[in-house]
Design an enzyme around this catalytic site. Sequence first.
Site, PDB file in Angstrom:
ATOM      1  CE  LYS A 258      39.368  42.831  44.865  1.00  0.00           C
ATOM      2  NZ  LYS A 258      39.645  42.699  43.412  1.00  0.00           N
ATOM      3  CE  LYS A 270      43.014  48.092  39.182  1.00  0.00           C
ATOM      4  NZ  LYS A 270      42.780  47.031  38.198  1.00  0.00           N
ATOM      5  CG  ASP A 281      38.755  46.102  43.856  1.00  0.00           C
ATOM      6  OD1 ASP A 281      37.905  45.393  43.285  1.00  0.00           O
ATOM      7  OD2 ASP A 281      39.980  45.849  43.846  1.00  0.00           O
ATOM      8  CD  GLU A 342      43.506  43.643  43.949  1.00  0.00           C
ATOM      9  OE1 GLU A 342      44.094  43.521  42.859  1.00  0.00           O
ATOM     10  OE2 GLU A 342      42.312  43.977  44.035  1.00  0.00           O
ATOM     11  NE  ARG A 344      43.164  36.565  40.719  1.00  0.00           N
ATOM     12  CZ  ARG A 344      42.935  36.383  39.419  1.00  0.00           C
ATOM     13  NH1 ARG A 344      43.560  35.431  38.756  1.00  0.00           N
ATOM     14  NH2 ARG A 344      42.076  37.154  38.785  1.00  0.00           N
TER      15      ARG A 344
HETATM   16  N1  BES Z   1      39.583  45.046  41.005  1.00  0.00           N
HETATM   17  C1  BES Z   1      40.069  44.564  39.775  1.00  0.00           C
HETATM   18  C2  BES Z   1      38.958  44.066  38.856  1.00  0.00           C
HETATM   19  C3  BES Z   1      37.940  45.061  38.389  1.00  0.00           C
HETATM   20  C4  BES Z   1      37.982  45.569  37.116  1.00  0.00           C
HETATM   21  C5  BES Z   1      36.889  45.440  39.201  1.00  0.00           C
HETATM   22  C6  BES Z   1      37.025  46.456  36.680  1.00  0.00           C
HETATM   23  C7  BES Z   1      35.929  46.324  38.770  1.00  0.00           C
HETATM   24  C8  BES Z   1      35.992  46.828  37.493  1.00  0.00           C
HETATM   25  C9  BES Z   1      41.014  43.403  40.023  1.00  0.00           C
HETATM   26  O1  BES Z   1      41.759  43.449  41.179  1.00  0.00           O
HETATM   27  C10 BES Z   1      41.994  43.370  38.900  1.00  0.00           C
HETATM   28  O2  BES Z   1      42.771  44.267  38.785  1.00  0.00           O
HETATM   29  N2  BES Z   1      41.939  42.303  38.122  1.00  0.00           N
HETATM   30  C11 BES Z   1      42.833  42.081  37.043  1.00  0.00           C
HETATM   31  C12 BES Z   1      43.267  40.637  37.141  1.00  0.00           C
HETATM   32  C13 BES Z   1      44.397  40.274  36.217  1.00  0.00           C
HETATM   33  C14 BES Z   1      45.641  41.031  36.572  1.00  0.00           C
HETATM   34  C15 BES Z   1      44.613  38.783  36.327  1.00  0.00           C
HETATM   35  C16 BES Z   1      42.097  42.346  35.750  1.00  0.00           C
HETATM   36  O3  BES Z   1      40.903  42.069  35.660  1.00  0.00           O
HETATM   37  O4  BES Z   1      42.716  42.874  34.822  1.00  0.00           O
HETATM   38 ZN    ZN Z   2      40.914  44.528  42.725  1.00  0.00          ZN
HETATM   39 MN    MN Z   3      43.544  44.562  40.988  1.00  0.00          MN
END
Ligand code: BES
Ligand code: ZN
Ligand code: MN
Length: 489
Positions: A258, A270, A281, A342, A344
């Site tokens: 990714k 966010k 990321d 995003e 996935r």
């Molecule tokens: N890049 C984030 C996940 C992440 C969180 C990476 C903390 C590093 C540290 C990912 O894209 C994300 O935002 N995931 C969401 C998924 C959810 C919306 C299903 C999450 O984990 O809240």
């Molecule tokens: Zn992300």
């Molecule tokens: Mn995200």
Amino acid sequence: MDIRITTEELSQISAELAVVGIFEGDHPSAGREHIPAAYRGALADAQSRGEFEGKLLQSLSLLPGAETVAKRMLFIGLGPSQDFDVHGLRKVAGQLAQIADAMKVRSVGFLLPAAGYRDGDAVAAAAEGWVLGSWRFTGYHQKPPERQVPSFIMAGVNGAEAAQEGLKRGLIIGQAQNLTRELGFMPSNKLYPELLAAQAVQAGKAHGFEVEVLDEARLAELGMGALLGVGQGSVHPPRLVIMRYQGRSDKTLALVGKGITFDSGGISLKPPAGMEEMKYDMLGAGAVLGAMCAIADTKPAVNVTGVMAIAQNMPSGSSYKPGDVVQAFNGKTIEVTNTDAEGRVVLADGVSYAAHLRPDWIVETSTLTGAVLVVLGHEASGLVASNDSLAERVTDAANAAGERVWRLPIYPEYKALYKSAVADIKNSPGRDAGTITGGMIIGEFAGDVPFAHLDIAGTAWTKEGPLNAVSGPTGVMVRTFVELAHALA
Ligand code: BES
Ligand code: ZN
Ligand code: MN
């Protein structure tokens, strides 16, 4: 980077700092011929006073003695001898690099501790630890801080050929991780999709692997609506990068990463606190790139194809939106219920493209979910795999690399969580089993190719530690991927 090995005794080499490892519980009078006599008494005193017990990474620095060529002496704890291995040695060498930096010495002589490992493996681990522990991100200061990494001489090294080979291997794997760490530190105004792709092109030239970059026009021709969808809100268009190492084998390992150069969350924005961290990321892609460099340099007899799915997730008038439906390269459709899920979505195209190249295995890694932090904290990466034999191979490789992975179950009932009324799947099923559904959704795009997903959201970035002088990217999965490629060869 000046790292050398010598068969000479520690007392024969001239270094500003001489270092000897001490096992925890070693009796102060036990076989200390290798320690200059002038220091033996002081060490025994410190031990009997309980000031220095030899706990792993504990250190004791002593003033000049009369009969040594070194100006200063340092004892470093190795922990209990029965627990000591190459992973302990890597950490010890990393810690040593940081101590040497703080002491401002220009050269360090280190007596490689004897333990039940091959000479070459010890040299490799110590060299790698030194390369990791001495590394710093240069940064963008107007006046960059001046730093000179001291020279590192490993003393008392036997088995010349294995040791030389180990030294080479340690440098290669250490530097590959440092490349990944460098990319993780870089902010998204200096590392947007085109520039991350350019880093791969540059690395391919330096390490001798083939690199193909698909731009947005090509992605559209190929029908990569998922990667394009995530990237469409940014002025920096997405890229798919394919890297090929030829191991002259009929087996191929595909590594997919990714590469979100910045994850603002998009329209599902966010919260501001800590959002700057989302520059990292892209560390899944960064790990794949670092691993490709070390694989091309160490030449396992297996083909390895690296794929980086790169985009920037931004909110704007052109962004993809909650409710949108996108179609991936393999034809499957995705309902976007949350633009912040995003990873996935870009990996739907990255993994289906990898699957279409018909590899024997696909191993994908991503900073995918906050949920993996809830389960495993910063101590292990989450493994989601439907194929037991691949899961085992990945776990074995991670163990050999000294990187922790923990497998999570795939129960058929979870599939219902990401069912969509309007598309084949939805991208954001909600909190329940969040790390698992994330991995399962990506697995939907691997077709019939054995697939494993590694969630590194908790392990890709760390606080200070023996191998990390400052808080920052770890380069996690580079070592595991290199081990895996060699194990599959
Ligand atoms: N890049 C984030 C996940 C992440 C969180 C990476 C903390 C590093 C540290 C990912 O894209 C994300 O935002 N995931 C969401 C998924 C959810 C919306 C299903 C999450 O984990 O809240
Ligand atoms: Zn992300
Ligand atoms: Mn995200």
